[in-house]
Each structure stands twice: as structure tokens, then as C-alpha cells.
Design an enzyme around this catalytic site. Sequence first.
Site, PDB file in Angstrom:
ATOM      1  N   PRO A  59      57.689  31.534  56.811  1.00  0.00           N
ATOM      2  CA  PRO A  59      59.849  31.709  57.325  1.00  0.00           C
ATOM      3  C   PRO A  59      60.287  31.405  56.438  1.00  0.00           C
ATOM      4  CG  PRO A  59      58.110  30.200  58.875  1.00  0.00           C
ATOM      5  CD  PRO A  59      57.221  30.765  57.362  1.00  0.00           C
ATOM      6  N   GLU A  60      61.197  32.067  56.083  1.00  0.00           N
ATOM      7  CA  GLU A  60      62.283  31.896  55.046  1.00  0.00           C
ATOM      8  C   GLU A  60      63.448  31.175  55.549  1.00  0.00           C
ATOM      9  OE1 GLU A  60      63.028  35.491  52.670  1.00  0.00           O
ATOM     10  OE2 GLU A  60      61.391  35.948  53.129  1.00  0.00           O
ATOM     11  N   LYS A  73      63.114  25.714  52.527  1.00  0.00           N
ATOM     12  CA  LYS A  73      62.039  26.128  53.190  1.00  0.00           C
ATOM     13  C   LYS A  73      61.419  24.577  53.973  1.00  0.00           C
ATOM     14  CE  LYS A  73      60.381  30.273  51.373  1.00  0.00           C
ATOM     15  NZ  LYS A  73      58.897  30.988  51.334  1.00  0.00           N
ATOM     16  N   ARG A 131      63.305  18.606  43.392  1.00  0.00           N
ATOM     17  CA  ARG A 131      62.444  19.694  42.621  1.00  0.00           C
ATOM     18  C   ARG A 131      63.080  21.194  42.409  1.00  0.00           C
ATOM     19  NH1 ARG A 131      58.733  16.025  44.831  1.00  0.00           N
ATOM     20  NH2 ARG A 131      57.998  17.173  46.451  1.00  0.00           N
ATOM     21  N   ASN A 135      59.412  36.595  50.576  1.00  0.00           N
ATOM     22  CA  ASN A 135      59.097  38.041  50.367  1.00  0.00           C
ATOM     23  C   ASN A 135      59.869  38.784  50.541  1.00  0.00           C
ATOM     24  OD1 ASN A 135      57.294  39.426  48.009  1.00  0.00           O
ATOM     25  ND2 ASN A 135      56.167  40.227  50.065  1.00  0.00           N
ATOM     26  N   ARG A 164      51.890  37.777  46.224  1.00  0.00           N
ATOM     27  CA  ARG A 164      52.960  37.972  47.322  1.00  0.00           C
ATOM     28  C   ARG A 164      52.520  39.450  47.073  1.00  0.00           C
ATOM     29  NH1 ARG A 164      54.873  34.542  50.731  1.00  0.00           N
ATOM     30  NH2 ARG A 164      54.750  37.196  52.556  1.00  0.00           N
TER      31      ARG A 164
END
Length: 263
Positions: A2-3, A52, A121, A162, A252
Site C-alpha cells: 500500500p502507498e 507507510k 529515518r 511504484n 520493482r
Amino acid sequence: MPEGHVIHRIARDHAKEFAGQKLIVLSPQGRFAEGAEVLSGRKLQTVDAYGKHLFYRFGGGKRLHVHLGLYGKFRDHPAPPPEPVGQVRVRAIGERRAFDLNGPNACHLVTKQEADAILDRLGPDPLRDDADPDRAWERIGRSRAAIGTLLMNQEVIAGVGNIYRSEVLHLMRVHPETPGRDLSGEQFDQMWEHLTELMEIGLKYKRIIIADPAQVGKPRSRMNRSERLLVYKHDRCTTCQAKVRSWQLAARTMYACPKCQKR
């Protein structure tokens, strides 16, 4: 995977349905049994999304960190919920609703310091009001790496996946293998504006929609998958009808139009 818009939607929905309630927390699978015992009976205070990642903050300073990864999935139910289906890592039951979490990449209790370390991060998240795009430009503007690779790096921009990378670079007419340092500041600003606008549309409609409704001749709510996207998993570019090229970039499948996005 999932984005970012999906993760923000989950955070919004779970905050609406469960925040302010003392939840019963279980681990039918057993892999989160100790964490469930700590959280059960505590009041859920907030649910926050960053890129995410999801953070559920409970009373007593307890925090649950979730990253869905490739296979993680939430299932929502009315309370009381039905029998668990599959390997349910976490089941949370509120006053009127419940949710199950299956197959996450990460699901564990974290301290505030550990949560802050995760956030430190990550690059800026286009869906957050506190996002600082200059942080992303500092990384991109001096990098020899391909922009198509940089967009998949969550330490550069958090939440982009992606589909968004393929579609945004097509909108900008930028070849995915263009080094980040070859982009101008104006191009980066345009890219950030596209990402912010399109991810907000995805958050609203619960799906990625890139196409302009005026060009499709339909409102966004009525577009099918092939109409919503311009190059991702298309055989032909919807702009010029050239054959779409696909190849592996950052592990990807990248999609781009060789005519609209020349090297």
C-alpha cells in the site's frame, strides 16, 4: 505494498472509529500475545500515519507501530467481530467496531524514543502538514541515482510507491533513469506539487487516480482502473499511444513512455 494515501486513510478511519475508547486487544495468532496483553483495556488516544508507517498511541505512553509491507491487511468488523479468518496478528475491539490485522511486516510495541528513531529515518511525507520538501530536494538535487530509484527510497520521500513514481514522472515528461542531480529546482517543485495533489486525491477516493476527469469524460468516482492511470500497467501510453516500456528499477517494475519521456 500500500502507498501512503492508503495508510493515511487507515489512520483517519481508525482514529474516527476507535480513538477515545478503551479497547480489548487480542492476538488470535499468538505472535503479538504479550503486546496485546499490555494494550488491552487501555484507551486509544491517537492514530498517526507517516509515509507507510502507522502509530497507535495508547494511555500510559504505550505505542503500537505497524508497517503493512507487501502482505499486511486490515479487516474491519462490527462489534462483536466474527471468528478470526487466517493468521490474525492483532484484533482490537471497541464499542461499536473492531479490526483485525493480518500479515504485517512490522507490528510491535515501541517507546517514544524508538518511534522517533523510525521517523528520523524517513523523508518528508507529502500528505502531512509538517512536511518539509526542502529535505527531499537536498537529497535529490545532489544525487547521481536515478530519480525513479530515489522516489522509491522512503528516506528521501515517505509514502511514495511504484504507481505514483511511474505516473508522476510521466506527467512531468521525465525519464525515470534521469539522475536526481539533473533535475532543476523548478522540476522538483512541480514533482512535489503533483505528489501532494495526487496523494490527496487518492486519500479522498480510496484509490490512485491520475487522469484528468475532463479528458476521460467521467468524474473520478466513476473511472475504472485503466481510465484512472496513464502508463502504469498499460500497453500503450494514453497520451501519445506509443508502446509503454517496462523494466526493473529499484527492484520493482517501472513503466514509462519512450516518446513522452525521452532520455
